[in-house]
Each structure stands twice: as structure tokens, then as C-alpha cells.
Design a protein around this motif. Structure first.
Motif: not given
Length: 150
Positions: A29, A39, A41, A43, A56, A60-61, A64, A117
């Protein structure tokens, strides 16, 4: 998995043990904090030269990570009789050069879901910590003076 000193249930892991665990897993994470808002995520990642690489999509990820390079990654494993948890604090940087991208592509990172991705990010650790836990029965407390039995 690891020897615990005097059968202690919790072992503080050293750097070599931490890297051994990270190399043997691929899920974790990612935590980012932007404008005071955290946040997290899920992964999948790979270890490369004592760094962590993940891929990715735009969103958002990726945004950020671009805004706040300082990230945290948590990975863990749970078995029937033991568990472990590792925290990696570090700096995240999007990979952009053809050499960086070729190196990341060689890792064979596969997305969990069938989406594009196309962006790779490398986390360079600045601090590592980890614990290994041995499961067992809850210890009985010894009753002493001032207790109901003492």
C-alpha cells in the motif's frame, strides 16, 4: 522464518531481513499526503537495486506523487503461525528517460486489472523499519501482591 531472541514474539528486523521480505512479495500500500490529506493506494511493485518500482495510469496516484515526493509504502505477509510488516519511507520519482523506462520494463510488472498503466515510479528509500511476529497463546499474567490472589 526468522530466529527470535529468547522466544520473544516480536522481532525487530534488520535491513537485510527487510529487503529479503520485500524481494519476496509484490503487493503493498502506497501512502501519499497532499495538503494535509492522506491517501492510500494498493499497488504491486518490484525491487530493483534496493529501490521499489511500480507502474500506474494517469490519475490521483500519479498526480500526488508528482506534487509530494515523500511517500510511505507498507507491505506485509500473514501465515497461520507468523506475520511480518515492513514500512518504507522514501522519495518517489516518475521514470522518464528511455534507459529508466527500459530498466523498469525489464521487471515484468503486470497490472492487477487489464488497464493501461504506462507510467513507472521509483521509490528510493530514506528509512526502513520492520517487525516479524510469532503467533501463540496469550501469556498468563502473574498475580502479585495487591491482587485478588495475593
Amino acid at each position: 522464518m526468522f530466529e527470535h531472541h529468547e522466544d520473544e514474539p516480536i522481532l525487530v528486523l534488520d535491513e537485510e531481513q527487510i529487503w529479503s521480505l520485500l524481494e519476496g512479495t509484490q503487493h503493498g500500500r502506497l501512502v501519499t499526503v497532499v495538503n494535509g490529506r492522506a491517501d492510500i493506494f494498493p499497488i504491486n511493485f518490484a525491487v530493483q537495486d534496493r529501490t521499489l518500482v511500480f507502474r500506474t495510469a494517469p490519475g490521483t496516484k500519479l498526480a500526488e506523487v508528482a506534487v509530494a515526493e515523500q511517500v510511505l509504502l507498507e507491505a506485509d505477509g500473514i501465515l497461520s503461525d507468523q506475520a511480518w510488516s515492513v514500512i518504507v519511507r522514501g522519495e518517489a520519482h516518475r521514470l522518464e528517460t528511455s534507459a529508466e523506462l527500459a530498466s523498469a520494463e525489464s521487471l515484468g510488472l503486470v497490472s492487477w486489472v487489464p488497464t493501461y498503466k504506462d507510467h513507472y515510479v521509483r521509490i528510493t528509500p530514506t528509512e526502513l523499519s520492520g517487525r516479524h511476529f510469532r503467533f501463540g497463546p496469550h501469556p498468563e499474567r502473574e498475580l502479585g501482591e495487591g491482587s485478588e490472589a495475593g
